[in-house]
Scaffold this motif. Structure first.
Motif, PDB file in Angstrom:
ATOM      1  N   THR A 269       0.816  -1.217   0.000  1.00 56.49           N
ATOM      2  CA  THR A 269       0.000   0.000   0.000  1.00 56.49           C
ATOM      3  C   THR A 269       0.850   1.267   0.000  1.00 56.49           C
ATOM      4  O   THR A 269       0.303   2.370  -0.009  1.00 56.49           O
ATOM      5  CB  THR A 269      -0.934  -0.001   1.225  1.00 56.49           C
ATOM      6  N   ALA A 275      -2.096   0.756  -3.448  1.00 56.03           N
ATOM      7  CA  ALA A 275      -2.827   1.579  -2.481  1.00 56.03           C
ATOM      8  C   ALA A 275      -4.210   1.921  -3.030  1.00 56.03           C
ATOM      9  O   ALA A 275      -5.225   1.832  -2.323  1.00 56.03           O
ATOM     10  CB  ALA A 275      -2.042   2.850  -2.175  1.00 56.03           C
ATOM     11  N   GLY A 279      -7.345  -0.123  -1.552  1.00 57.75           N
ATOM     12  CA  GLY A 279      -8.160   0.852  -0.842  1.00 57.75           C
ATOM     13  C   GLY A 279      -9.568   0.939  -1.391  1.00 57.75           C
ATOM     14  O   GLY A 279     -10.549   0.937  -0.641  1.00 57.75           O
ATOM     15  N   ASP A 306       0.834  -5.311   5.307  1.00 59.68           N
ATOM     16  CA  ASP A 306      -0.416  -4.715   4.825  1.00 59.68           C
ATOM     17  C   ASP A 306      -1.591  -5.042   5.738  1.00 59.68           C
ATOM     18  O   ASP A 306      -2.618  -4.354   5.703  1.00 59.68           O
ATOM     19  CB  ASP A 306      -0.729  -5.206   3.406  1.00 59.68           C
TER      20      ASP A 306
END
Length: 444
Positions: A269, A275, A279, A306
């Motif tokens: 991420t 990311a 996300g 993570d």
């Protein structure tokens, strides 16, 4: 007003406008990623953003002459370069399986369901009294490799005379991937039945931990699968169905979630591509089968770090500064997309209670004092499974009950072996069905 001040104000205004343009284009790019579900590794969103930005830049520069006409294109170039980092893979896009473990042979079994799973076998050690019924371990995840910490616990059970088998769910660890749409909780239950058939040793005892406990619970509610299970141990289960998944409320004693030091090591991420992908998936804005990153690439990218505070949440607050290394970097695997897909199918499933009430397979429930799980996920099973013979509430441990700290492995093993051998429980039968309301009130 001095000329220098006027020039500075103009420069500041132009810089602010340029930064606003860059931010606006990046926001547009992310919005298009969501609208296109990351089509073409994000290139569809990138090209659309570049086109729109270029058109706007030409419109803004229409009254300028010479090199000044190119100035509006600078934010477009900066935004396009930033967005391009989301479209370019940073890890291999073909699945990179972990190397072989040095202490156990990895077998690969093709099941009747079409899944090809990694299998680990720990035969009973000579010093233990052989137990005639094989023991099958269903790990948590849902789609995650079996940790080294869990392997050590399985070795402990084998030393006590159990013929232990474990397999990694399809898509996890060294098992082969499935098409994303095939990851369902029903497929996991069918894989369990097919695994027992492939083992071909009659009925088996099954230990299901966390999401593995969900698979086992749902297996007990299916008579055709339950017929293959001799005894069932459901340890720290997740939600068994849609109605249970929507329950919020009581959890265990304080965990180490906000107390433990941050996990060290590389994080996917920290890379813009992952990311954005992980996300947006976590927010439900991208589907598990997003075109932004493929399943294999996502699995290769995801690291233990993570997981963040999720690992610490599996331990009691008192253990915050001595949380053991659960796995090695080489062995760790977790499929965020496939796990999310399985969890979605649980959330979308109807109530399991009517079917579970028909269960006749002897079962035991294990609950941790510092559990990060919603208490009702476990007590719902206790309330609805008439064949659940005992509940063991383990003090001093979190969600990951066999964690290598102190005598926790031995205590968990004592609870498991006593039930499998139909011996008196080492702990009180608590909570009972009648004690559920008081348990939720006193142990939350």
């Amino acid at each position: 007003m001095p000329t220098s001040v006027i020039r500075l104000a103009r420069f500041t205004g132009r810089l602010s406008a340029a930064l606003a343009a860059v931010v606006g284009l990046v926001v547009l790019f992310i919005a298009l990623i969501v609208l296109t579900n990351g089509a073409g590794s994000g290139l569809a969103a990138w090209l659309t953003t570049l086109t729109i930005g270029s058109v706007l830049a030409m419109w803004r520069g229409r009254r300028r002459t010479g090199p000044a006409r190119l100035v509006p294109f600078l934010p477009v170039v900066v935004a396009a370069a930033s967005a391009a980092t989301v479209c370019i893979p940073a890890v291999p896009t073909d699945r990179q399986h972990p190397p072989a473990l040095p202490f156990v042979t990895t077998q690969h079994w093709s099941l009747a369901t079409g899944s090809r799973v990694a299998v680990y076998h720990y035969p009973p050690a000579n010093q233990g009294t052989p137990h005639p019924v094989p023991l099958v371990y269903l790990a948590g995840g849902p789609v995650r490799g079996i940790s080294v910490l869990d392997h050590r616990f399985l070795q402990l059970l084998a030393r006590q005379g159990y013929d232990v088998y474990a397999y990694e769910q399809a898509g996890g660890g060294r098992s082969d991937l499935l098409p994303m749409g095939h990851y369902t909780i029903s497929r996991s239950v069918r894989d369990l039945a097919a695994f027992v058939d492939r083992l071909d040793q009659g009925r088996v005892d099954v230990l299901g931990f966390s999401s593995g406990g969900v698979v086992l619970t749902r297996a007990l509610a299916d008579p055709s699968v339950a017929a293959r299970v001799h005894r069932a141990i459901i340890a720290e289960p997740g939600p068994m169905d849609g109605p249970t998944a929507r329950i919020t409320g009581h959890k265990g004693r304080e965990s180490a979630r906000d107390l433990a030091p941050a996990m060290s090591g590389p994080r996917s991420t920290h890379v813009p591509r992952y990311a954005v992908a992980f996300g947006l998936m976590r927010l439900g804005l991208l589907t598990p089968d997003t075109g932004l990153i493929g399943q294999a690439e996502g699995d290769n990218a995801f690291t233990a770090a993570d997981l963040g505070s999720d690992t610490a949440s599996a331990y009691c607050a008192r253990d915050a500064h001595r949380i053991p290394a659960e796995d090695t970097a080489q062995n760790f695997t977790f499929s965020a997309a496939a796990s999310l897909r399985v969890q979605e199918t649980v959330k979308d499933s109807p109530s399991l209670a009517p079917l579970l009430r028909q269960s006749r397979t002897p079962a035991m429930l294990m609950i941790a004092e510092c559990s990060s799980q919603v208490r009702q996920w476990a007590t719902a099973i206790l309330a609805d499974d008439p064949a659940l013979r005992r509940t063991q509430y383990l003090p001093g441990v979190g969600h990951h009950m066999w964690n290598g700290l102190d005598d926790n492995n031995d205590r968990a093993a004592a609870v498991i072996t006593a039930f499998l051998q139909d011996e008196p429980a080492p702990l009180p039968n608590h909570p009972t069905r009648d004690e559920i309301p008081a348990f939720l009130r006193d142990h939350g």
